[in-house]
Design an enzyme around this catalytic site. Structure first.
Site, PDB file in Angstrom:
ATOM      1  N   ASN A 167      -9.454   8.412   4.313  1.00  0.00           N
ATOM      2  CA  ASN A 167      -9.075   8.451   2.902  1.00  0.00           C
ATOM      3  C   ASN A 167      -9.973   7.596   2.017  1.00  0.00           C
ATOM      4  OD1 ASN A 167      -6.858  10.123   3.510  1.00  0.00           O
ATOM      5  ND2 ASN A 167      -5.552   8.354   3.917  1.00  0.00           N
ATOM      6  N   GLU A 223      -0.356  -1.381  -7.068  1.00  0.00           N
ATOM      7  CA  GLU A 223      -1.027  -0.221  -7.654  1.00  0.00           C
ATOM      8  C   GLU A 223      -0.099   0.991  -7.679  1.00  0.00           C
ATOM      9  OE1 GLU A 223      -4.527   0.217  -5.283  1.00  0.00           O
ATOM     10  OE2 GLU A 223      -3.431   0.407  -3.406  1.00  0.00           O
ATOM     11  N   GLY A 265       0.809  -1.211   0.000  1.00  0.00           N
ATOM     12  CA  GLY A 265       0.000   0.000   0.000  1.00  0.00           C
ATOM     13  C   GLY A 265       0.843   1.262   0.000  1.00  0.00           C
ATOM     14  N   VAL A 266       0.176   2.374   0.271  1.00  0.00           N
ATOM     15  CA  VAL A 266       0.805   3.690   0.155  1.00  0.00           C
ATOM     16  C   VAL A 266       1.215   4.191   1.532  1.00  0.00           C
ATOM     17  CG1 VAL A 266       0.445   6.042  -0.669  1.00  0.00           C
ATOM     18  CG2 VAL A 266      -0.701   4.151  -1.794  1.00  0.00           C
ATOM     19  N   GLY A 267       2.342   4.909   1.599  1.00  0.00           N
ATOM     20  CA  GLY A 267       2.692   5.615   2.826  1.00  0.00           C
ATOM     21  C   GLY A 267       4.028   5.214   3.413  1.00  0.00           C
ATOM     22  N   ASN A 268       4.327   5.824   4.567  1.00  0.00           N
ATOM     23  CA  ASN A 268       5.630   5.640   5.201  1.00  0.00           C
ATOM     24  C   ASN A 268       5.858   4.206   5.666  1.00  0.00           C
ATOM     25  OD1 ASN A 268       6.512   8.322   4.930  1.00  0.00           O
ATOM     26  ND2 ASN A 268       5.292   8.945   6.692  1.00  0.00           N
ATOM     27  N   GLY A 315      -7.298   0.305  -2.857  1.00  0.00           N
ATOM     28  CA  GLY A 315      -7.183  -1.021  -3.456  1.00  0.00           C
ATOM     29  C   GLY A 315      -6.954  -2.128  -2.450  1.00  0.00           C
TER      30      GLY A 315
END
Length: 497
Positions: free
Chosen positions: A374, A284, A258-261, A378
């Site tokens: 948010n 993604e 996934g997205v992020g730190n 996905g």
């Protein structure tokens, strides 16, 4: 057909009140940047004259402030879908000023085609190149681009010279047939191509081309701290143990992250652990860590929907296309996130939980069950179909006042049936083959913060007898306490006995 070059304000004049507008891109990568701001200016002007002006918004996922932020601040949003991450858009959504419906990213394009979401009046598209016969070369993000271009009555192009024409060939653009004619999606390896290196449209629909020279928004990542490092290392150690036990093939499997730190830290830890062989990525969002690992020879190939990387990294990629071009592939999210492909490739999926309960249910979206953060993005596309589904989260937030683990999630996005592994800085909870009570004991012992373990154990013993030991009067006590005192550690179970 000759291209019609116009200004951003002239492009905005082609968008009418109540239009549904589809935008290219996925995260700020690949999103239009100057026409949305011009639409926002037009909305403000219309509002000052006492006239309504709002548009429906179909995006690939989150966008940049120059799209979501501008339109939210102009009160120009009739509705918004899917995933978003802009603070002003979030505020508008939670205040009821921007009606929002969340959805799995893999489903959006097909539900547009099915007619479930209404028509697409205008598509606004960022491109690296456009030909007079209607070949659009996307930039660093794809999203729902081919579907909105085919469905829209009008197409507006932002031709952005920050993205060189030479990236043609880095994209794989396709749309599946709709039922009952759909066939298998023939992606059998992460580097398989099934479509074209551009979007082909009827050039008569291109009503204007706006020249731009705008870089992507540069969010970047916070420096790694001890918590994110520990989470990354725990994931890497767990996967090594799975390989040694023969539960993951010796050649390893493709990864989604996934997205992020936290996600970036996990990828970094996996890359630096040489007990894990060089691997492929089928995801993604391709982040900075993937590019670094590619240079080190630890990532062999990465397929995704967007290059959501920092400005310095995108410059490096474009400056070294001979190296990167045959190692990166950008697809529409209908392919990058497709559950059929995820299950076929045996993807190890790693996503971030906002909140989890002690029985393994995951909340990815809502704060205290009511305020949208948010969106599901996905994560569901990958979790339900992954070879091995992993969720990561720091054990606490707000200096320990909020526990990531609660008796019952305040909003359910991923049920216990889909969640196999949970990882925090304290350890790994393996939920496979365990009953609800066994899962609770595993999560409390391995993942919860030590300050909260006694409280969670006491709740588990408070629960009524049955398959799942919930206490319906007490299950939201943590959430009530944070609203009451500002610290979940102040929960007192005596009042529920």
């Amino acid at each position: 057909m000759a291209l019609n070059f116009i200004t951003a304000d002239e492009a905005a004049a082609l968008v009418q009140h109540n239009d549904n507008v589809g935008f290219s891109g996925f995260t700020p990568a690949g999103c239009p940047k100057v026409v949305p701001a011009a639409i926002a200016r037009r909305a403000n002007q219309e509002h000052e004259q006492g006239r309504p002006f709002k548009i429906g918004m179909f995006t690939g996922a989150s966008t940049g402030d120059r799209l979501d932020g501008e339109l939210a601040r102009a009160n120009a949003v009739k509705f918004r879908t899917p995933y978003q991450s802009n603070k002003d858009m979030r505020t508008a959504i939670n205040n009821g000023d921007a009606p929002y419906f969340d959805m799995h990213l893999s489903c959006e394009a097909q539900e547009l085609r099915y007619g479930f979401l209404g028509k697409v009046d205008v598509a606004i598209v960022e491109a690296a190149d456009i030909t007079e016969d209607g070949e659009i070369v996307p930039t660093s993000g794809v999203g729902i681009l081919p579907t909105i271009c085919r469905m829209a009555d009008k197409i507006i192009i932002e031709l952005n010279d920050k993205h060189p024409k030479e990236i043609r060939g880095m994209h794989d653009i396709a749309e599946p047939l709709d039922p009952p004619h759909r066939r298998e999606l023939p992606v059998y390896k992460p580097d398989d191509r099934v479509g074209l290196p551009f979007v082909k449209v009827d050039p008569a629909k291109i009503v204007g081309v706006v020249r731009t020279s705008e870089p992507n928004d540069d969010g970047g990542f916070a420096p790694l701290d001890d918590v994110t490092k520990a989470i990354g290392n725990n994931v890497a150690k767990f996967l090594v143990e799975e390989m040694k036990a023969g539960r993951i093939p010796a050649e390893f499997l493709p990864l989604q992250s996934g997205v992020g730190n936290v996600a970036n830290a996990v990828l970094g830890a996996l890359g630096s652990n040489h007990d894990i062989p060089a691997f492929n990525v089928y995801t993604e969002v391709i982040q900075d860590a993937v590019i670094q690992l590619m240079k080190e020879g630890r990532v062999k190939f990465a397929s995704g929907c967007s290059l959501s990387v920092s400005r310095s990294v995108i410059k490096e990629i474009y400056g070294n296309l001979d190296f990167f071009k045959d190692k990166l592939l950008l697809r529409p999210q209908e392919y990058s996130n497709n559950p059929e492909i995820v299950r076929r490739l045996g993807i190890i999926t790693i996503n971030t939980a906002l909140e989890a309960d002690i029985f393994g249910n995951i909340n990815s979206t809502h704060v205290n069950g009511v305020r949208m953060m948010n969106g599901i993005g996905g994560s569901g596309d990958f979790t339900r179909s992954g070879y091995l589904s992993i969720f990561t989260t720091p054990s606490t937030a707000k200096d320990g006042k909020i526990s990531a683990f609660v008796p019952m999630v305040s909003h359910l996005d991923h049920s216990e049936h889909s969640v196999k592994i949970i990882v925090t800085e304290y350890g790994v909870a393996d939920l496979r083959g365990k009953s609800p009570r066994q899962r609770a004991e595993e999560i409390i012992e391995k993942c919860a913060h030590p300050d909260y373990r006694p409280l969670l154990r006491e709740y588990l013993n408070l629960g009524v007898k049955g398959q799942t030991a919930q206490h319906l009067d007490a299950c939201f006590a943590f959430h009530k306490e944070i609203m009451k005192s500002g610290d979940m550690r102040n929960v007192n179970w005596e009042e529920y006995k």
